[in-house]
Design a protein around this motif. Structure first.
Motif, PDB file in Angstrom:
ATOM      1  N   GLY A  62       0.804  -1.216   0.000  1.00 32.75           N
ATOM      2  CA  GLY A  62       0.000   0.000   0.000  1.00 32.75           C
ATOM      3  C   GLY A  62       0.834   1.263   0.000  1.00 32.75           C
ATOM      4  O   GLY A  62       0.582   2.200  -0.773  1.00 32.75           O
ATOM      5  N   ILE A  63       1.855   1.307   0.864  1.00 32.68           N
ATOM      6  CA  ILE A  63       2.696   2.502   0.961  1.00 32.68           C
ATOM      7  C   ILE A  63       3.485   2.728  -0.330  1.00 32.68           C
ATOM      8  O   ILE A  63       3.570   3.857  -0.835  1.00 32.68           O
ATOM      9  CB  ILE A  63       3.638   2.375   2.179  1.00 32.68           C
ATOM     10  N   THR A  64       4.047   1.664  -0.893  1.00 32.00           N
ATOM     11  CA  THR A  64       4.840   1.813  -2.118  1.00 32.00           C
ATOM     12  C   THR A  64       3.986   2.263  -3.293  1.00 32.00           C
ATOM     13  O   THR A  64       4.353   3.194  -4.030  1.00 32.00           O
ATOM     14  CB  THR A  64       5.546   0.493  -2.446  1.00 32.00           C
ATOM     15  N   LEU A  65       2.848   1.625  -3.485  1.00 34.91           N
ATOM     16  CA  LEU A  65       1.984   1.959  -4.620  1.00 34.91           C
ATOM     17  C   LEU A  65       1.411   3.366  -4.517  1.00 34.91           C
ATOM     18  O   LEU A  65       1.162   4.027  -5.537  1.00 34.91           O
ATOM     19  CB  LEU A  65       0.851   0.935  -4.735  1.00 34.91           C
ATOM     20  N   PHE A  66       1.219   3.854  -3.303  1.00 35.57           N
ATOM     21  CA  PHE A  66       0.667   5.200  -3.123  1.00 35.57           C
ATOM     22  C   PHE A  66       1.743   6.277  -3.224  1.00 35.57           C
ATOM     23  O   PHE A  66       1.590   7.267  -3.952  1.00 35.57           O
ATOM     24  CB  PHE A  66      -0.042   5.279  -1.770  1.00 35.57           C
ATOM     25  N   LEU A  67       2.853   6.079  -2.524  1.00 38.40           N
ATOM     26  CA  LEU A  67       3.829   7.158  -2.397  1.00 38.40           C
ATOM     27  C   LEU A  67       4.823   7.250  -3.549  1.00 38.40           C
ATOM     28  O   LEU A  67       5.295   8.348  -3.870  1.00 38.40           O
ATOM     29  CB  LEU A  67       4.604   7.015  -1.085  1.00 38.40           C
ATOM     30  N   LEU A  68       5.177   6.148  -4.160  1.00 40.78           N
ATOM     31  CA  LEU A  68       6.225   6.201  -5.187  1.00 40.78           C
ATOM     32  C   LEU A  68       5.828   7.092  -6.360  1.00 40.78           C
ATOM     33  O   LEU A  68       6.580   8.011  -6.724  1.00 40.78           O
ATOM     34  CB  LEU A  68       6.565   4.782  -5.655  1.00 40.78           C
ATOM     35  N   PRO A  69       4.663   6.911  -6.980  1.00 39.37           N
ATOM     36  CA  PRO A  69       4.309   7.826  -8.082  1.00 39.37           C
ATOM     37  C   PRO A  69       4.035   9.244  -7.601  1.00 39.37           C
ATOM     38  O   PRO A  69       4.334  10.217  -8.311  1.00 39.37           O
ATOM     39  CB  PRO A  69       3.044   7.186  -8.677  1.00 39.37           C
ATOM     40  N   LEU A  70       3.479   9.386  -6.397  1.00 37.90           N
ATOM     41  CA  LEU A  70       3.168  10.713  -5.871  1.00 37.90           C
ATOM     42  C   LEU A  70       4.422  11.559  -5.704  1.00 37.90           C
ATOM     43  O   LEU A  70       4.502  12.708  -6.169  1.00 37.90           O
ATOM     44  CB  LEU A  70       2.435  10.569  -4.534  1.00 37.90           C
ATOM     45  N   THR A  71       5.421  11.004  -5.022  1.00 42.42           N
ATOM     46  CA  THR A  71       6.636  11.779  -4.749  1.00 42.42           C
ATOM     47  C   THR A  71       7.484  11.983  -6.002  1.00 42.42           C
ATOM     48  O   THR A  71       8.123  13.027  -6.166  1.00 42.42           O
ATOM     49  CB  THR A  71       7.472  11.085  -3.659  1.00 42.42           C
ATOM     50  N   ALA A  72       7.505  10.979  -6.910  1.00 40.77           N
ATOM     51  CA  ALA A  72       8.299  11.124  -8.134  1.00 40.77           C
ATOM     52  C   ALA A  72       7.713  12.168  -9.073  1.00 40.77           C
ATOM     53  O   ALA A  72       8.446  12.883  -9.764  1.00 40.77           O
ATOM     54  CB  ALA A  72       8.402   9.772  -8.842  1.00 40.77           C
ATOM     55  N   ALA A  73       6.403  12.287  -9.087  1.00 36.68           N
ATOM     56  CA  ALA A  73       5.755  13.178 -10.048  1.00 36.68           C
ATOM     57  C   ALA A  73       5.658  14.626  -9.571  1.00 36.68           C
ATOM     58  O   ALA A  73       5.745  15.558 -10.380  1.00 36.68           O
ATOM     59  CB  ALA A  73       4.351  12.655 -10.374  1.00 36.68           C
ATOM     60  N   LEU A  74       5.480  14.845  -8.291  1.00 33.21           N
ATOM     61  CA  LEU A  74       5.093  16.176  -7.818  1.00 33.21           C
ATOM     62  C   LEU A  74       6.187  16.971  -7.129  1.00 33.21           C
ATOM     63  O   LEU A  74       6.050  18.184  -6.965  1.00 33.21           O
ATOM     64  CB  LEU A  74       3.876  16.066  -6.887  1.00 33.21           C
ATOM     65  N   HIS A  75       7.282  16.357  -6.679  1.00 31.91           N
ATOM     66  CA  HIS A  75       8.341  17.139  -6.044  1.00 31.91           C
ATOM     67  C   HIS A  75       9.118  17.925  -7.097  1.00 31.91           C
ATOM     68  O   HIS A  75       9.385  17.442  -8.198  1.00 31.91           O
ATOM     69  CB  HIS A  75       9.290  16.230  -5.264  1.00 31.91           C
ATOM     70  N   ARG A  76       9.456  19.143  -6.750  1.00 26.82           N
ATOM     71  CA  ARG A  76      10.248  20.020  -7.604  1.00 26.82           C
ATOM     72  C   ARG A  76      11.343  20.675  -6.758  1.00 26.82           C
ATOM     73  O   ARG A  76      11.229  20.765  -5.539  1.00 26.82           O
ATOM     74  CB  ARG A  76       9.378  21.135  -8.212  1.00 26.82           C
ATOM     75  N   ALA A  77      12.378  21.152  -7.423  1.00 29.28           N
ATOM     76  CA  ALA A  77      13.420  21.900  -6.724  1.00 29.28           C
ATOM     77  C   ALA A  77      12.888  23.288  -6.382  1.00 29.28           C
ATOM     78  O   ALA A  77      12.415  24.004  -7.259  1.00 29.28           O
ATOM     79  CB  ALA A  77      14.660  22.021  -7.597  1.00 29.28           C
ATOM     80  N   PRO A  78      12.924  23.699  -5.118  1.00 28.79           N
ATOM     81  CA  PRO A  78      12.427  25.018  -4.738  1.00 28.79           C
ATOM     82  C   PRO A  78      13.209  26.134  -5.418  1.00 28.79           C
ATOM     83  O   PRO A  78      14.436  26.055  -5.546  1.00 28.79           O
ATOM     84  CB  PRO A  78      12.626  25.050  -3.215  1.00 28.79           C
ATOM     85  N   PRO A  79      12.544  27.193  -5.869  1.00 27.64           N
ATOM     86  CA  PRO A  79      13.221  28.310  -6.548  1.00 27.64           C
ATOM     87  C   PRO A  79      13.842  29.274  -5.543  1.00 27.64           C
ATOM     88  O   PRO A  79      13.292  30.323  -5.230  1.00 27.64           O
ATOM     89  CB  PRO A  79      12.070  28.970  -7.318  1.00 27.64           C
ATOM     90  N   LEU A  80      15.012  28.899  -5.024  1.00 29.69           N
ATOM     91  CA  LEU A  80      15.645  29.709  -3.989  1.00 29.69           C
ATOM     92  C   LEU A  80      16.302  30.961  -4.578  1.00 29.69           C
ATOM     93  O   LEU A  80      16.850  30.928  -5.670  1.00 29.69           O
ATOM     94  CB  LEU A  80      16.721  28.899  -3.279  1.00 29.69           C
ATOM     95  N   PRO A  81      16.265  32.060  -3.839  1.00 29.60           N
ATOM     96  CA  PRO A  81      17.069  33.224  -4.229  1.00 29.60           C
ATOM     97  C   PRO A  81      18.542  32.899  -4.041  1.00 29.60           C
ATOM     98  O   PRO A  81      18.894  32.016  -3.252  1.00 29.60           O
ATOM     99  CB  PRO A  81      16.607  34.312  -3.243  1.00 29.60           C
ATOM    100  N   PRO A  82      19.433  33.588  -4.745  1.00 31.83           N
ATOM    101  CA  PRO A  82      20.865  33.246  -4.707  1.00 31.83           C
ATOM    102  C   PRO A  82      21.450  33.200  -3.306  1.00 31.83           C
ATOM    103  O   PRO A  82      22.277  32.338  -3.010  1.00 31.83           O
ATOM    104  CB  PRO A  82      21.504  34.357  -5.549  1.00 31.83           C
TER     105      PRO A  82
END
Length: 418
Positions: free
Chosen positions: A184-204
Motif C-alpha cells: 500500500g505505501i509503495t503503490l501510493f507514495l512512489l508515483p506521488l513523490t516522483a511526479a510532484l516534487h520540484r526543486a524550490p526556486p531559492l534566491p541566490p
C-alpha cells in the motif's frame, strides 16, 4: 492539462507551488513516516510469538534509531545536493522493501537487520530531515506554518496507521499485515513523490554554498548554541522514546485490551497534529522558548497521568493521551523552530542532519532502557521517573541554546531585531 500551481506565485497565494509540496510531504509523513508508530503494536506480537525479552525485542527499534542518527547528516547532504525528487522516491522504495522483509522475520538478528537498518533507512530518507529541509526552502514568511502542517502529517497518520496495523494483525496475522503495508505505501507514495516534487526556486543568497566557498558543517557546529541544542535533542529523544515504544505494552499490562490501547495511541497521534499546529502559532506569538516550556509542562503532566493508569483508573489514560499528545506535538515544532532561528538557511539540510545525531543515538538507548528497567524491576514506573528527569534537563539546555545563540525569545524581541 495545465497545473493550477505556479512556481512564481506569492507564498500567500493558494496557487503557490510550495503549498503543493507541503501537501505531498504531509501525505508522505502520514503514510510512510507514520510507520514508526506501528512498531509498538507489532512489538506485542513479537513478544507473544517468539517469547523474547522486552529489552531484546526493543533493540530492533533501538537499532533503527542508530541508523537514523548515523545517516541523518548524509541524507541532509543528499537533499542539499540532489533535491527531493531524487532522494524521497528512493526512500519510498527502500521502505517498501524493508516492510516486505519484515514479514519474514524469524530471529532477533533478522529483526535487527530488516527493521533496524532497512526500514529505518527508508523512513529516514523520506522523514524529518528531508521534509524539514524541503519545506523550509519553499517558504520564508510562512515557514513555521508550512512546517507545522507538513510535519503534523506523521502524527495524523498515526491516527489511522496504528489502529489499522492492530486490525490487520488481528485479521490476517502480523506477517501478512507487513506485506499489506509494504504494498500500500509503495503503490501510493512512489508515483506521488516522483511526479510532484520540484526543486524550490531559492534566491541566490539562500542556495547552498552561495557567496563564496560552500559552507562547512562546522559553520553550524562551531558555537555553543549548537551544542546546547545537541544536548537538548539527546534529553528530549531519550525521554520520548522510553515511553513511545512501550506505551501499548504498559497499557495492556495494567488491564486494557491491545486494540483499546492501540486506539488510544492513535488518538494521541491525532492530538500531536493539533499540538504541532498550535505550537507553531503560539511560538510566533509568545516566543519559541516560552512555547517550548509550556509544551514540556504539558508532556510532563501526561507522564504523571500515565503512571496513574490502572484497570480501576482507566480514565487517566485519556488524560495521558490529551496532555502528552498536545504537549509533544507543540514541543517538536517549537524545538525545530528554535533550530531554524539559530542556524544558516543555505545549508540547513546538513546542519539539521548533524544536529540529529545525538537525538537519534539517544532514541536508540531509550526503548532498550525502558525494557531493561521493566525486566529487572518488574515495572515501567521507574523508567517513567527517568523520563521526568531528562525532560527537565531538556528545558534547561533549550533555554541556554536560545540565549547563547541570541534566538528571539518573544515576539517583541523578534520585531526589534528585524
Amino acid at each position: 492539462m495545465r497545473s493550477p500551481f505556479s512556481l512564481s506565485a506569492e507564498e500567500t497565494s493558494p496557487r503557490y507551488y510550495g503549498w503543493l509540496a507541503v501537501g505531498v510531504t504531509f501525505l508522505t509523513m502520514a503514510t510512510g513516516g507514520a510507520v514508526v508508530g506501528t512498531f509498538s503494536v507489532f512489538y506485542v506480537s513479537f513478544l507473544e510469538e517468539f517469547g523474547w525479552s522486552r529489552a531484546d525485542a526493543a533493540l530492533g527499534f533501538s537499532f533503527s534509531m542508530v541508523t537514523f542518527a548515523l545517516s541523518a547528516g548524509a541524507i541532509g547532504w543528499l537533499i542539499d545536493r540532489w533535491g527531493p525528487r531524487a532522494v524521497i522516491p528512493s526512500g519510498v522504495a527502500v521502505l517498501g522493501a524493508g516492510l516486505a522483509l519484515m514479514s519474514t522475520v524469524r530471529s532477533l538478528g533478522t529483526l535487527y537487520l530488516y527493521y533496524g537498518f532497512v526500514v529505518a533507512l527508508g523512513i529516514t530518507l523520506i522523514g524529518f530531515v528531508p521534509t524539514s529541509t524541503v519545506v523550509s526552502r519553499w517558504f520564508r514568511r510562512r515557514r513555521a506554518t508550512a512546517m507545522g502542517i507538513a510535519l503534523s502529517g506523521r502524527s495524523l497518520g498515526g491516527l489511522v496507521m496504528v489502529p489499522l496495523s492492530a486490525f490487520l494483525i488481528r485479521a490476517y496475522g502480523w506477517r501478512s499485515a507487513y506485506l499489506i503495508l509494504a504494498a500500500g505505501i509503495t503503490l501510493f507514495l512512489l508515483p506521488l513523490t516522483a511526479a510532484l516534487h520540484r526543486a524550490p526556486p531559492l534566491p541566490p543568497e539562500e542556495r547552498p554554498g552561495a557567496r563564496g566557498e560552500p559552507p562547512a558543517p562546522a559553520e553550524g557546529l562551531g558555537g555553543p548554541a549548537f551544542w546546547f541544542v545537541f544536548l537538548a535533542g539527546i534529553f528530549h529523544s531519550v525521554g520520548f522514546s522510553m515511553i513511545g515504544l512501550h506505551q501499548v505494552a504498559y497499557l495492556v499490562d495494567v488491564g486494557l485490551s491491545t486494540l483499546a490501547a492501540a486506539s488510544l495511541i492513535g488518538m494521541l497521534a491525532a492530538l500531536r497534529t493539533l499540538g504541532g499546529l498550535a505550537g507553531g502559532w503560539c511560538g510566533d506569538r509568545m516566543g519559541r522558548t516560552a512555547a517550548y516550556f509550556a509544551s514540556c509542562a504539558a508532556s510532563l503532566a501526561g507522564v504523571f497521568f500515565l503512571m496513574g493508569v490502572s484497570a480501576e483508573r482507566w480514565p487517566l489514560a485519556y488524560l495521558f493521551v490529551i496532555f502528552m499528545g498536545l504537549g509533544e506535538g507543540a514541543r517538536g515544532i517549537t524545538f525545530l523552530s528554535i533550530k531554524a532561528d539559530l542556524f544558516p538557511a543555505r545549508s540547513f539540510g546538513r546542519i539539521l542532519g548533524f544536529s540529529q545525531v545525538g537525538a537519534g543515538l539517544a532514541a536508540a538507548v531509550g526503548p532498550w532502557l525502558s525494557g531493561y528497567i521493566h525486566d529487572a524491576l518488574g515495572s515501567y514506573r521507574y523508567a517513567f521517573w527517568v523520563v521526568v528527569f531528562v525532560d527537565v534537563l531538556s528545558l534547561a539546555t533549550v533555554a541556554a541554546a536560545a540565549r547563547g545563540g541570541r534566538a528571539p525569545l518573544t515576539r517583541g524581541e523578534r520585531r526589534e531585531g528585524a
